[in-house]
Design a protein around this motif. Structure first.
Motif, PDB file in Angstrom:
ATOM      1  N   ARG A  66       0.849  -1.189   0.000  1.00 21.28           N
ATOM      2  CA  ARG A  66       0.000   0.000   0.000  1.00 21.28           C
ATOM      3  C   ARG A  66       0.889   1.246   0.000  1.00 21.28           C
ATOM      4  O   ARG A  66       1.936   1.264   0.636  1.00 21.28           O
ATOM      5  CB  ARG A  66      -0.910  -0.080   1.223  1.00 21.28           C
ATOM      6  N   PRO A  67       0.510   2.300  -0.741  1.00 16.08           N
ATOM      7  CA  PRO A  67       1.299   3.534  -0.722  1.00 16.08           C
ATOM      8  C   PRO A  67       1.377   4.114   0.688  1.00 16.08           C
ATOM      9  O   PRO A  67       0.399   4.102   1.435  1.00 16.08           O
ATOM     10  CB  PRO A  67       0.527   4.473  -1.653  1.00 16.08           C
ATOM     11  N   VAL A  68       2.543   4.610   1.053  1.00 14.80           N
ATOM     12  CA  VAL A  68       2.785   5.141   2.398  1.00 14.80           C
ATOM     13  C   VAL A  68       3.022   6.642   2.300  1.00 14.80           C
ATOM     14  O   VAL A  68       3.952   7.082   1.627  1.00 14.80           O
ATOM     15  CB  VAL A  68       4.009   4.447   3.047  1.00 14.80           C
ATOM     16  N   PHE A  69       2.163   7.402   2.968  1.00 14.33           N
ATOM     17  CA  PHE A  69       2.307   8.851   3.090  1.00 14.33           C
ATOM     18  C   PHE A  69       2.322   9.247   4.566  1.00 14.33           C
ATOM     19  O   PHE A  69       2.163  10.417   4.890  1.00 14.33           O
ATOM     20  CB  PHE A  69       1.149   9.582   2.382  1.00 14.33           C
ATOM     21  N   VAL A  81       5.758   3.868  -2.624  1.00 11.24           N
ATOM     22  CA  VAL A  81       5.135   2.558  -2.719  1.00 11.24           C
ATOM     23  C   VAL A  81       6.282   1.563  -2.844  1.00 11.24           C
ATOM     24  O   VAL A  81       7.247   1.808  -3.568  1.00 11.24           O
ATOM     25  CB  VAL A  81       4.140   2.445  -3.895  1.00 11.24           C
ATOM     26  N   GLN A  82       6.202   0.484  -2.086  1.00 15.36           N
ATOM     27  CA  GLN A  82       7.265  -0.524  -2.122  1.00 15.36           C
ATOM     28  C   GLN A  82       6.783  -1.751  -2.874  1.00 15.36           C
ATOM     29  O   GLN A  82       5.687  -2.246  -2.644  1.00 15.36           O
ATOM     30  CB  GLN A  82       7.688  -0.902  -0.709  1.00 15.36           C
ATOM     31  N   ILE A  83       7.645  -2.241  -3.753  1.00  5.94           N
ATOM     32  CA  ILE A  83       7.387  -3.451  -4.520  1.00  5.94           C
ATOM     33  C   ILE A  83       8.460  -4.460  -4.136  1.00  5.94           C
ATOM     34  O   ILE A  83       9.657  -4.138  -4.162  1.00  5.94           O
ATOM     35  CB  ILE A  83       7.458  -3.190  -6.049  1.00  5.94           C
ATOM     36  N   ASP A  84       8.042  -5.670  -3.756  1.00  5.16           N
ATOM     37  CA  ASP A  84       8.974  -6.729  -3.369  1.00  5.16           C
ATOM     38  C   ASP A  84       8.870  -7.880  -4.351  1.00  5.16           C
ATOM     39  O   ASP A  84       7.766  -8.331  -4.661  1.00  5.16           O
ATOM     40  CB  ASP A  84       8.651  -7.271  -1.969  1.00  5.16           C
TER      41      ASP A  84
END
Length: 148
Positions: A66-69, A81-84
């Motif tokens: 989920r995007p983090v703000f 936004v983190q993609i693993d």
């Protein structure tokens, strides 16, 4: 008045000493039980956020978080936004990602896992740049910086 302050200070120090002696043996269990409280959680700025979607491929899984703000007192104007990529990572990763799940690809990313070179091609005006692109114990992680 001076004697009252001295006696109060000595009494306070003695009470604190007794409290430390009593609590010291139970610090591990106390901290563990405190960490299990429902309001205690790790900040998403460190974890990358909650996994919003997992895409299972042939030899690896892509976790889109989920995007983090999140900020200290509210939401920030800049986030990520983190993609693993988990599992067997190929020498070159080339994927298109839809992080907001509106059925429109938001960016394309190309990662050379040997040289750590990461190229980002944004399709959405919220995408800024690559914040972090790094190998991890489980595969590879990329943080793409966003603007609100």
């Amino acid at each position: 008045m001076k004697k009252i302050k001295i006696i109060a200070g000595i009494a306070w120090a003695f009470i604190c000493l007794i409290l430390i002696i009593v609590l010291f043996p139970g610090l591990n269990s106390f901290s563990s039980s405190l960490a299990m409280l429902p309001f205690m959680k790790i900040n998403p700025n460190y974890t990358g956020g909650e996994v919003a979607q997992s895409l299972v491929m042939d030899n690896c899984t892509i976790d889109i978080r989920r995007p983090v703000f999140d900020g200290l007192f509210g939401e920030r104007q800049k986030g990520f936004v983190q993609i693993d990529w988990r599992g067997e990572i190929p020498a070159e990763i080339i994927d298109t990602i839809d992080f907001d799940f509106d059925n429109n690809k938001d960016f394309a990313i190309s990662i050379n896992s040997k040289s750590s070179e990461t190229i980002l091609l944004p399709f959405n005006n919220k995408i800024r740049d690559v914040g972090i692109s790094t190998p991890t114990s489980y595969g590879w992680a990329v943080r793409v910086n966003l603007k609100k």
